[in-house]
Design an enzyme around this catalytic site. Structure first.
Site, mmCIF file in Angstrom:
data_model
loop_
_atom_site.group_PDB
_atom_site.id
_atom_site.type_symbol
_atom_site.label_atom_id
_atom_site.label_comp_id
_atom_site.label_asym_id
_atom_site.label_seq_id
_atom_site.Cartn_x
_atom_site.Cartn_y
_atom_site.Cartn_z
ATOM 1 N N VAL A 108 0.843 -1.206 0.000
ATOM 2 C CA VAL A 108 0.000 0.000 0.000
ATOM 3 C C VAL A 108 0.878 1.255 0.000
ATOM 4 C CG1 VAL A 108 -1.918 -1.164 1.173
ATOM 5 C CG2 VAL A 108 -0.163 -0.034 2.554
ATOM 6 N N ASP A 109 2.196 1.060 -0.261
ATOM 7 C CA ASP A 109 3.138 2.172 -0.083
ATOM 8 C C ASP A 109 3.317 3.057 -1.314
ATOM 9 O OD1 ASP A 109 4.871 0.648 -1.756
ATOM 10 O OD2 ASP A 109 5.810 -0.314 -0.024
ATOM 11 N N HIS A 124 -4.483 -4.341 -2.099
ATOM 12 C CA HIS A 124 -4.840 -3.938 -0.732
ATOM 13 C C HIS A 124 -5.000 -2.430 -0.587
ATOM 14 C CE1 HIS A 124 -3.133 -8.019 0.887
ATOM 15 N NE2 HIS A 124 -4.266 -8.137 0.233
ATOM 16 N N CYS A 153 -14.092 14.730 5.313
ATOM 17 C CA CYS A 153 -14.453 14.814 3.892
ATOM 18 C C CYS A 153 -14.671 16.269 3.477
ATOM 19 C CB CYS A 153 -15.717 13.998 3.635
ATOM 20 S SG CYS A 153 -16.260 14.115 1.919
#
Ligand code: OAD
Length: 254
Positions: A108-109, A124, A153
């Protein structure tokens, strides 16, 4: 392994990649270890001394979003200083040397994109993405600080969540379908830096093997999938992958 045996091994893998119409790579945290990002399992891993169930599940987020966010923001603060290494760059080179290439990553990097890989499936998710818990708007997380505040948000003011897949959550259907199709259709698969214990990702290597792909594991350690691989290279990704690229380029010239 003796130098001659390593060379022969790289030439054999390079030859398989060269002859493949479609190469698929299945990647795990081990490739980013050489960029200074800890893996998940093992004594120095992210999960050592931590409970994944308290930090990376939808239940934990519902119960205690602050703790989950604090862990995520800490990981982000670590990540922003990290750069792709020789292993990531070698995958970019392989992508340019073969007709079709699919990079399926559990990481996820975002380092594959930073290195320049093009056809990436992030199974992922991505740690630097925020997703609104109410309206599902996705935004890119700030990289210049702000690692203390839980993001809100900008559209509907609800709490955002990290754009990663937690334990017990479904993977993006689009990503897993494309990864599955790649595993079924590739002629060669490199399985790099993954303990191969997390499904459905681990099943992709079995799928590739079942459909006749030549499968190569690059990992200093044995994994549950080692025994079904055609070849295992017990070296760090940052050494093995550049050596494979070099062998591919030599066979091109030869
Ligand atoms: P793991 O931490 O389970 O495994 C990392 C693997 O990398 C191990 O098998 C190591 O032997 C190997 N390794 C270490 N250094 C290496 C190097 N320099 N070169 C090559 N290999 C090396 O990480 P993953 O298999 O990626 O999921 O974990 C899978 C998933 O479990 C992650 O995506 C994450 C985690 O919990 C989620 O967060 C949903």
């Amino acid at each position: 392994m003796a130098a001659k045996a390593i060379d022969d091994c790289m030439v054999a893998v390079a030859d398989r990649l060269r002859r493949a119409q479609h190469v698929c790579c299945l990647i795990g945290a081990g490739i980013s270890a050489e960029s200074g990002i800890p893996t998940f399992r093992g004594p120095d891993g992210f999960w050592a001394g931590r409970s994944a169930f308290d930090l990376a599940t939808p239940e934990a987020f519902a119960r205690d979003p602050e703790t989950v966010w604090r862990f995520c923001l800490w990981r982000r603060s670590q990540l922003v200083t990290k750069r792709p290494n020789a292993g990531h760059h070698a995958l970019v080179a392989i992508e340019r040397l073969v007709p079709q290439f699919t990079l399926v990553t559990q990481n996820v990097d975002g380092l594959h994109r930073a290195a320049g890989s093009a056809n990436i499936l992030e199974l992922h998710g991505n740690l630097m993405v925020d997703r609104c818990t109410a309206c599902a708007l996705e935004t890119q997380a700030a990289t210049d600080g702000g690692f203390e505040t839980i993001p809100i948000c900008p559209e509907c003011r609800a709490m955002m969540r990290p754009g990663v897949v937690w334990f017990g959550e479904m993977l993006s259907l689009d990503a897993i379908q494309k990864a599955d199709a790649a595993a079924r259709s590739c002629q060669a698969m490199l399985v790099v830096g993954t303990s191969s214990v997390v499904h459905p990702a681990a099943g992709l290597a079995e799928m590739a093997r079942l459909h006749g792909a030549f499968t190569v594991e690059i990992n200093p350690e044995e994994t549950p999938l080692s025994r079904i691989m055609n070849m295992c290279i017990r070296m760090p990704a940052g050494e093995a992958l550049p050596a494979i690229v070099e062998a591919m380029n030599s066979s091109d010239r030869g």
